[in-house]
Design an enzyme around this catalytic site. Structure first.
Site, PDB file in Angstrom:
ATOM      1  N   GLU A  52       0.817  -1.216   0.000  1.00  0.00           N
ATOM      2  CA  GLU A  52       0.000   0.000   0.000  1.00  0.00           C
ATOM      3  C   GLU A  52       0.846   1.260   0.000  1.00  0.00           C
ATOM      4  O   GLU A  52       1.855   1.351   0.692  1.00  0.00           O
ATOM      5  CB  GLU A  52      -0.912  -0.005   1.239  1.00  0.00           C
ATOM      6  CG  GLU A  52      -2.277   0.571   0.963  1.00  0.00           C
ATOM      7  CD  GLU A  52      -3.056  -0.309  -0.007  1.00  0.00           C
ATOM      8  OE1 GLU A  52      -3.195   0.089  -1.180  1.00  0.00           O
ATOM      9  OE2 GLU A  52      -3.505  -1.390   0.404  1.00  0.00           O
ATOM     10  N   ILE A  54       2.759   2.343  -2.168  1.00  0.00           N
ATOM     11  CA  ILE A  54       4.088   2.264  -2.784  1.00  0.00           C
ATOM     12  C   ILE A  54       3.992   2.173  -4.305  1.00  0.00           C
ATOM     13  O   ILE A  54       5.017   2.133  -4.973  1.00  0.00           O
ATOM     14  CB  ILE A  54       4.933   1.098  -2.221  1.00  0.00           C
ATOM     15  CG1 ILE A  54       4.251  -0.250  -2.385  1.00  0.00           C
ATOM     16  CG2 ILE A  54       5.268   1.361  -0.752  1.00  0.00           C
ATOM     17  CD1 ILE A  54       5.119  -1.429  -1.967  1.00  0.00           C
ATOM     18  N   ASP A  55       2.784   2.165  -4.849  1.00  0.00           N
ATOM     19  CA  ASP A  55       2.700   2.134  -6.312  1.00  0.00           C
ATOM     20  C   ASP A  55       3.248   3.421  -6.913  1.00  0.00           C
ATOM     21  O   ASP A  55       3.953   3.395  -7.924  1.00  0.00           O
ATOM     22  CB  ASP A  55       1.271   1.855  -6.787  1.00  0.00           C
ATOM     23  CG  ASP A  55       0.240   2.840  -6.302  1.00  0.00           C
ATOM     24  OD1 ASP A  55       0.460   3.497  -5.259  1.00  0.00           O
ATOM     25  OD2 ASP A  55      -0.817   2.966  -6.964  1.00  0.00           O
ATOM     26  N   GLY A 142     -16.562   5.617  -2.894  1.00  0.00           N
ATOM     27  CA  GLY A 142     -15.644   6.234  -1.944  1.00  0.00           C
ATOM     28  C   GLY A 142     -15.219   5.318  -0.829  1.00  0.00           C
ATOM     29  O   GLY A 142     -14.814   5.764   0.239  1.00  0.00           O
ATOM     30  N   GLY A 144     -12.810   2.793  -0.878  1.00  0.00           N
ATOM     31  CA  GLY A 144     -11.466   2.247  -0.822  1.00  0.00           C
ATOM     32  C   GLY A 144     -11.236   1.002  -1.650  1.00  0.00           C
ATOM     33  O   GLY A 144     -10.206   0.350  -1.532  1.00  0.00           O
ATOM     34  N   SER A 146     -11.722   1.240  -5.047  1.00  0.00           N
ATOM     35  CA  SER A 146     -11.464   1.828  -6.361  1.00  0.00           C
ATOM     36  C   SER A 146     -12.693   1.949  -7.245  1.00  0.00           C
ATOM     37  O   SER A 146     -12.692   1.543  -8.398  1.00  0.00           O
ATOM     38  CB  SER A 146     -10.350   1.072  -7.092  1.00  0.00           C
ATOM     39  OG  SER A 146      -9.121   1.391  -6.529  1.00  0.00           O
ATOM     40  N   SER A 147     -13.740   2.550  -6.710  1.00  0.00           N
ATOM     41  CA  SER A 147     -14.916   2.812  -7.529  1.00  0.00           C
ATOM     42  C   SER A 147     -14.599   3.780  -8.654  1.00  0.00           C
ATOM     43  O   SER A 147     -15.094   3.625  -9.788  1.00  0.00           O
ATOM     44  CB  SER A 147     -16.048   3.365  -6.661  1.00  0.00           C
ATOM     45  OG  SER A 147     -15.644   4.528  -5.966  1.00  0.00           O
ATOM     46  N   SER A 148     -13.771   4.790  -8.395  1.00  0.00           N
ATOM     47  CA  SER A 148     -13.461   5.763  -9.445  1.00  0.00           C
ATOM     48  C   SER A 148     -12.608   5.147 -10.544  1.00  0.00           C
ATOM     49  O   SER A 148     -12.826   5.414 -11.733  1.00  0.00           O
ATOM     50  CB  SER A 148     -12.765   6.987  -8.850  1.00  0.00           C
ATOM     51  OG  SER A 148     -11.558   6.625  -8.214  1.00  0.00           O
ATOM     52  N   ASP A 192      -4.333   0.754  -9.126  1.00  0.00           N
ATOM     53  CA  ASP A 192      -5.775   0.519  -9.192  1.00  0.00           C
ATOM     54  C   ASP A 192      -6.244   0.291 -10.614  1.00  0.00           C
ATOM     55  O   ASP A 192      -6.931  -0.693 -10.925  1.00  0.00           O
ATOM     56  CB  ASP A 192      -6.531   1.699  -8.575  1.00  0.00           C
ATOM     57  CG  ASP A 192      -6.319   1.800  -7.082  1.00  0.00           C
ATOM     58  OD1 ASP A 192      -5.710   0.887  -6.503  1.00  0.00           O
ATOM     59  OD2 ASP A 192      -6.755   2.809  -6.496  1.00  0.00           O
TER      60      ASP A 192
END
Length: 420
Positions: A52, A54-55, A142, A144, A146-148, A192
């Site tokens: 997490e 670190i991408d 919203g 967490g 990754s809906s967007s 994501d």
């Protein structure tokens, strides 16, 4: 949750052909009949098993696509009008395909979509006509998972198929990321969008975010399942401290490389490529910085998280390959602790879920998944313990936080594309 939404969500999980029929019925009811065919697309949510924050720091990540999807019914028009609507959040937004789009607060989620169109135009894709679009999402908004990014990747796939964009899965991910950067002012990494575009059922993806090299890792959990625990604390990434974390790591890398250069040593490409010795160089450089500020210790902890989290991804991959789920659970807990103390992205809601989950027999480990600052955590739980796990953790969370968390069991899913 409305009864109507619950019915559609059940169709999405049990009878996709029936869901398509229902979406088509609503689409025609909304936009009218036409000789043009309605086309259907879908993109999954994702969980990140480990790796997490670190991408965007050049690290390795280990996400998987899950069986919660956003669906799109879309039909071409003969004029240049664009219409967007959503079953879950109804309200029509109308634009013209010839517009020069920019971020506008009143455009709401359409900023993601118009951003995609703009980037595709920049890449040479021609849009001679507009379209009517209707979305339906089973993904917590919203939350967490990754809906967007699912929205972006679903829409990129649709635009590519409708307008001969010839976008492959990796390009799909890059277009989604560019949309976040240019239109939403969120300096996100690639993870994501990448897993949502390239996901494969029964697999995780081990992704090198610096090079985009990746491999599929079989996800054999035996009698264990991932449970998504939604804190129901919403956050917007651009309004959170996400961009601040990006800036802190960038500053840490600059300080480290200045120190290495002064010592006549090779510089480091990104925070996750640091060695333990180089992290010690950074620590010394921060100690002797003039003037020394309270932020020096913060920057060191941010960079330490990058170094250790990257190592945990490799260890977790080995644990999955060998079937050592106990080790995977321990690594998940260590990841959460690092995100709590070194990266400071958890908060009382996610920490409560982590703590209460680990009290339950049958839970091997739990951690925040996604950017944090609210949103979701995941837990690795034996299938026979799931009902008691949800009841007990849910009750403890409500007692401490004052409102309910929501839980769902997830399986793996396939990446974005046309809906068969």
């Amino acid at each position: 949750m409305s009864q109507d939404y619950a019915v559609l969500t059940q169709l999405a999980s049990e009878d996709v052909p029936a869901l398509k029929q229902e979406l088509e019925r609503r689409f025609v009811e909304m936009y009218g009949a036409s000789s043009e065919a309605i086309k259907f697309f879908a993109a999954p949510a994702r969980i990140n098993i480990i790796g997490e924050h670190i991408d965007y720091n050049g690290g390795m990540v280990l996400p998987t696509a899950i069986d919660r999807y956003i669906f799109l019914a879309i039909r071409g028009r003969k004029d240049t009008t664009i219409n967007y609507d959503d079953i879950r959040f109804p309200g029509r937004f109308t634009f013209d395909i010839t517009e020069s789009f920019s971020y506008k607060k009143e455009s709401d989620y359409c900023n993601y979509l118009n951003g995609v169109i703009t980037i595709l135009k920049d890449r040479g894709v021609s849009f001679p006509t507009g379209f009517d679009a209707l979305f339906f999402s089973c993904i917590p908004d919203g939350g967490g998972v990754s809906s967007s990014s699912a929205l972006e990747c679903c829409f990129v796939s649709a635009m590519s198929h409708m307008y001969n964009g010839n976008v492959n899965p990796v390009d799909n991910a890059l277009i989604g990321q560019e949309t976040e950067h240019r239109f939403m002012n969120v300096q996100c990494g690639i993870m994501d969008q990448f897993i949502i575009s390239t996901g494969r059922k029964d697999s995780a993806v081990l992704l090198n975010c610096a090079t985009l090299d990746y491999q599929y890792i079989p996800l054999n959990l035996g009698d264990y399942r991932f449970i998504v625990m939604n804190s129901n604390k919403k956050r917007q990434l651009a309004d959170s401290k996400y961009n601040q974390r990006v800036a802190e790591c960038k500053e840490g890398l600059e300080i480290l490389n200045q120190a290495l250069t002064a010592q006549g040593k090779a510089t480091v490409a990104n925070p996750c490529s640091m060695t333990t010795e180089q992290l010690e160089v950074l620590q010394e450089a921060l100690k002797t910085a003039t003037p020394k500020t309270a932020e020096s210790e913060v920057i060191y902890r941010r960079m330490r998280h990058c170094r250790l989290e990257n190592q945990r991804v490799y260890k977790a991959t080995d644990a999955l390959k060998s079937g050592n789920l106990q080790e995977l659970g321990q690594l998940m807990n260590a990841s959460h602790e690092s995100l709590k103390t070194d990266y400071e992205t958890t908060g009382i809601e996610l920490d409560t879920l982590n703590q209460e989950a680990n009290k339950i027999a049958g839970c091997l480990g739990a951690r925040v998944t996604g950017a944090g600052f609210g949103g979701c955590a995941i837990a690795l739980v034996h299938k026979d313990s799931i009902p008691a796990f949800i009841d007990t953790v849910g009750a403890a969370y409500k007692e401490k936080i004052g409102y309910e968390a929501t839980f769902f069991q997830c399986a793996t899913g396939n990446g974005a594309g046309p809906l068969a």
